[in-house]
Write a protein that holds these residues in place. Structure first.
Motif, PDB file in Angstrom:
ATOM      1  N   ALA A  38     -26.485  76.356  46.294  1.00  0.00           N
ATOM      2  CA  ALA A  38     -26.658  75.260  45.346  1.00  0.00           C
ATOM      3  C   ALA A  38     -25.757  75.406  44.123  1.00  0.00           C
ATOM      4  O   ALA A  38     -25.200  74.418  43.627  1.00  0.00           O
ATOM      5  N   ASP A  39     -25.584  76.641  43.641  1.00  0.00           N
ATOM      6  CA  ASP A  39     -24.754  76.823  42.447  1.00  0.00           C
ATOM      7  C   ASP A  39     -23.263  76.738  42.756  1.00  0.00           C
ATOM      8  O   ASP A  39     -22.433  76.786  41.855  1.00  0.00           O
ATOM      9  N   GLY A  40     -22.919  76.608  44.045  1.00  0.00           N
ATOM     10  CA  GLY A  40     -21.521  76.451  44.437  1.00  0.00           C
ATOM     11  C   GLY A  40     -21.113  75.011  44.647  1.00  0.00           C
ATOM     12  O   GLY A  40     -19.980  74.733  45.067  1.00  0.00           O
ATOM     13  N   VAL A  41     -22.029  74.080  44.361  1.00  0.00           N
ATOM     14  CA  VAL A  41     -21.753  72.649  44.523  1.00  0.00           C
ATOM     15  C   VAL A  41     -21.809  71.990  43.153  1.00  0.00           C
ATOM     16  O   VAL A  41     -22.751  72.198  42.393  1.00  0.00           O
ATOM     17  N   SER A  42     -20.804  71.176  42.845  1.00  0.00           N
ATOM     18  CA  SER A  42     -20.766  70.495  41.552  1.00  0.00           C
ATOM     19  C   SER A  42     -20.933  68.988  41.739  1.00  0.00           C
ATOM     20  O   SER A  42     -20.765  68.456  42.840  1.00  0.00           O
ATOM     21  N   ILE A  43     -21.242  68.319  40.633  1.00  0.00           N
ATOM     22  CA  ILE A  43     -21.318  66.849  40.656  1.00  0.00           C
ATOM     23  C   ILE A  43     -19.974  66.268  41.058  1.00  0.00           C
ATOM     24  O   ILE A  43     -19.897  65.302  41.831  1.00  0.00           O
ATOM     25  N   ASP A  44     -18.903  66.870  40.569  1.00  0.00           N
ATOM     26  CA  ASP A  44     -17.564  66.384  40.922  1.00  0.00           C
ATOM     27  C   ASP A  44     -17.341  66.468  42.431  1.00  0.00           C
ATOM     28  O   ASP A  44     -16.758  65.552  43.029  1.00  0.00           O
ATOM     29  N   ASP A  45     -17.775  67.560  43.047  1.00  0.00           N
ATOM     30  CA  ASP A  45     -17.650  67.698  44.500  1.00  0.00           C
ATOM     31  C   ASP A  45     -18.415  66.589  45.210  1.00  0.00           C
ATOM     32  O   ASP A  45     -17.921  65.986  46.174  1.00  0.00           O
ATOM     33  N   LEU A  46     -19.617  66.323  44.747  1.00  0.00           N
ATOM     34  CA  LEU A  46     -20.479  65.332  45.389  1.00  0.00           C
ATOM     35  C   LEU A  46     -19.908  63.924  45.286  1.00  0.00           C
ATOM     36  O   LEU A  46     -19.841  63.197  46.279  1.00  0.00           O
ATOM     37  N   VAL A  47     -19.488  63.532  44.086  1.00  0.00           N
ATOM     38  CA  VAL A  47     -19.000  62.158  43.925  1.00  0.00           C
ATOM     39  C   VAL A  47     -17.657  61.970  44.627  1.00  0.00           C
ATOM     40  O   VAL A  47     -17.348  60.878  45.118  1.00  0.00           O
ATOM     41  N   ARG A  48     -16.874  63.038  44.681  1.00  0.00           N
ATOM     42  CA  ARG A  48     -15.592  62.945  45.387  1.00  0.00           C
ATOM     43  C   ARG A  48     -15.824  62.707  46.877  1.00  0.00           C
ATOM     44  O   ARG A  48     -15.182  61.836  47.480  1.00  0.00           O
ATOM     45  N   LEU A  49     -16.733  63.462  47.460  1.00  0.00           N
ATOM     46  CA  LEU A  49     -16.992  63.300  48.890  1.00  0.00           C
ATOM     47  C   LEU A  49     -17.686  61.983  49.193  1.00  0.00           C
ATOM     48  O   LEU A  49     -17.408  61.341  50.212  1.00  0.00           O
ATOM     49  N   ALA A  50     -18.593  61.563  48.306  1.00  0.00           N
ATOM     50  CA  ALA A  50     -19.306  60.306  48.508  1.00  0.00           C
ATOM     51  C   ALA A  50     -18.449  59.084  48.168  1.00  0.00           C
ATOM     52  O   ALA A  50     -18.807  57.958  48.511  1.00  0.00           O
ATOM     53  N   ARG A  51     -17.333  59.332  47.473  1.00  0.00           N
ATOM     54  CA  ARG A  51     -16.435  58.254  47.043  1.00  0.00           C
ATOM     55  C   ARG A  51     -17.142  57.246  46.142  1.00  0.00           C
ATOM     56  O   ARG A  51     -17.096  56.035  46.341  1.00  0.00           O
ATOM     57  N   ILE A  52     -17.813  57.799  45.134  1.00  0.00           N
ATOM     58  CA  ILE A  52     -18.504  56.974  44.152  1.00  0.00           C
ATOM     59  C   ILE A  52     -18.182  57.516  42.767  1.00  0.00           C
ATOM     60  O   ILE A  52     -17.571  58.582  42.628  1.00  0.00           O
ATOM     61  N   SER A  53     -18.610  56.786  41.756  1.00  0.00           N
ATOM     62  CA  SER A  53     -18.424  57.247  40.384  1.00  0.00           C
ATOM     63  C   SER A  53     -19.580  58.156  39.974  1.00  0.00           C
ATOM     64  O   SER A  53     -20.650  58.141  40.597  1.00  0.00           O
ATOM     65  N   LYS A  54     -19.369  58.895  38.894  1.00  0.00           N
ATOM     66  CA  LYS A  54     -20.449  59.734  38.387  1.00  0.00           C
ATOM     67  C   LYS A  54     -21.624  58.879  37.935  1.00  0.00           C
ATOM     68  O   LYS A  54     -22.790  59.248  38.131  1.00  0.00           O
ATOM     69  N   GLN A  55     -21.326  57.736  37.319  1.00  0.00           N
ATOM     70  CA  GLN A  55     -22.408  56.871  36.867  1.00  0.00           C
ATOM     71  C   GLN A  55     -23.257  56.403  38.047  1.00  0.00           C
ATOM     72  O   GLN A  55     -24.481  56.315  37.949  1.00  0.00           O
ATOM     73  N   SER A  56     -22.600  56.101  39.170  1.00  0.00           N
ATOM     74  CA  SER A  56     -23.351  55.697  40.358  1.00  0.00           C
ATOM     75  C   SER A  56     -24.266  56.823  40.824  1.00  0.00           C
ATOM     76  O   SER A  56     -25.412  56.588  41.231  1.00  0.00           O
ATOM     77  N   PHE A  57     -23.762  58.053  40.759  1.00  0.00           N
ATOM     78  CA  PHE A  57     -24.609  59.195  41.128  1.00  0.00           C
ATOM     79  C   PHE A  57     -25.827  59.258  40.217  1.00  0.00           C
ATOM     80  O   PHE A  57     -26.971  59.405  40.692  1.00  0.00           O
ATOM     81  N   TYR A  58     -25.599  59.148  38.901  1.00  0.00           N
ATOM     82  CA  TYR A  58     -26.698  59.276  37.948  1.00  0.00           C
ATOM     83  C   TYR A  58     -27.672  58.094  38.014  1.00  0.00           C
ATOM     84  O   TYR A  58     -28.799  58.197  37.518  1.00  0.00           O
ATOM     85  N   ASN A  59     -27.260  57.008  38.623  1.00  0.00           N
ATOM     86  CA  ASN A  59     -28.189  55.903  38.836  1.00  0.00           C
ATOM     87  C   ASN A  59     -29.249  56.257  39.881  1.00  0.00           C
ATOM     88  O   ASN A  59     -30.289  55.595  39.971  1.00  0.00           O
ATOM     89  N   HIS A  60     -28.972  57.299  40.652  1.00  0.00           N
ATOM     90  CA  HIS A  60     -29.882  57.699  41.720  1.00  0.00           C
ATOM     91  C   HIS A  60     -30.552  59.053  41.467  1.00  0.00           C
ATOM     92  O   HIS A  60     -31.713  59.238  41.834  1.00  0.00           O
ATOM     93  N   PHE A  61     -29.827  59.984  40.861  1.00  0.00           N
ATOM     94  CA  PHE A  61     -30.358  61.325  40.621  1.00  0.00           C
ATOM     95  C   PHE A  61     -29.951  61.801  39.230  1.00  0.00           C
ATOM     96  O   PHE A  61     -28.804  61.617  38.828  1.00  0.00           O
ATOM     97  N   PRO A  62     -30.872  62.444  38.506  1.00  0.00           N
ATOM     98  CA  PRO A  62     -30.531  62.908  37.156  1.00  0.00           C
ATOM     99  C   PRO A  62     -29.566  64.082  37.141  1.00  0.00           C
ATOM    100  O   PRO A  62     -28.846  64.284  36.163  1.00  0.00           O
ATOM    101  N   ASP A  63     -29.546  64.871  38.227  1.00  0.00           N
ATOM    102  CA  ASP A  63     -28.633  66.016  38.303  1.00  0.00           C
ATOM    103  C   ASP A  63     -28.552  66.474  39.759  1.00  0.00           C
ATOM    104  O   ASP A  63     -29.261  65.965  40.633  1.00  0.00           O
ATOM    105  N   LYS A  64     -27.704  67.452  40.016  1.00  0.00           N
ATOM    106  CA  LYS A  64     -27.503  67.906  41.404  1.00  0.00           C
ATOM    107  C   LYS A  64     -28.725  68.650  41.931  1.00  0.00           C
ATOM    108  O   LYS A  64     -28.987  68.661  43.146  1.00  0.00           O
TER     109      LYS A  64
END
Length: 218
Positions: A38-64
């Motif tokens: 878990a500590d090896g995964v970042s928000i940047d990694d997640l949004v890059r793979l999901a092809r979304i913006s950080k704001q879109s991520f935070y619309n669904h989850f407060p943090d990783k």
């Protein structure tokens, strides 16, 4: 456990775009958390793979971490349904635990991706107060009340079971062969039951039966 996200409006969840974005986040999380701690995964990694913006991520989850807990909840909900079915009619807490461990092992063979996720995330939610752990807690408490399991507290028992389960799933995934998995599962389960106070012979018999029924016979 309640679903974790910051978007509480029902109309938003009904929007196909909202569902597609959430599914993209879930898929990215399953891939990344299945491969890395878990500590090896970042928000940047997640949004890059999901092809979304950080704001879109935070619309669904407060943090990783909230995403990781949700991924674990989804995976364990499916696994626990299978464990419940396999334990139908069984009242002995020791046998129920052995069956549960065997089911998790068998599913790691059938769904390696799910197994990798469980193997990486199992211990992020090891509390006896967690809804996700309620089936295990119930068996530990029943084992204590019936004198079948010797453990200091339900919290201790749950943490120990989850730790053994995580190690077992990881071990199976290194050599995903059915016969090897059955042998390893039997060995781990025997040691776990012995740690809970069962005799060596009974521990081995219970572990062997669960491994044979769930893994070898499928």
């Amino acid at each position: 456990m309640a679903e974790t996200n910051t978007a509480s409006e029902t109309p938003a969840r009904a929007d196909p775009r909202w569902r597609r974005t959430r599914q993209a986040i879930i898929a990215a999380g399953e891939s990344l958390f299945g491969q890395h701690p878990a500590d090896g995964v970042s928000i940047d990694d997640l949004v890059r793979l999901a092809r979304i913006s950080k704001q879109s991520f935070y619309n669904h989850f407060p943090d990783k971490d909230a995403l990781a807990r949700e991924l674990l909840r989804l995976a364990r909900a499916e696994l626990d349904r299978l464990v419940t079915a396999a334990n139908q009619g069984e009242a002995d807490p020791a046998k129920r635990l052995a069956t549960g461990i065997a089911v998790y092992s068998a599913q790691a063979l059938l769904k390696p991706h799910q197994g990798q996720l469980v193997g990486q995330l199992m211990l992020i939610d090891a509390s006896a107060d967690s809804e996700a752990n309620s089936p295990v807690v119930a068996d530990v408490i029943a084992g204590l009340s019936k004198g079948r399991l010797a453990v200091f507290t339900p919290e201790t028992g749950v943490g120990f079971i989850l730790g053994v389960g995580e190690a077992l799933v990881r071990k199976i995934l290194t050599d995903p062969d059915r016969e090897t998995a059955a042998i390893i599962c039997q060995q781990y389960t025997t040691l776990l039951l012995r740690a809970f106070g069962l005799s060596p012979l009974e521990s081995e018999m219970i572990a062997a039966e669960a491994s044979e029924r769930i893994i070898r016979r499928g």
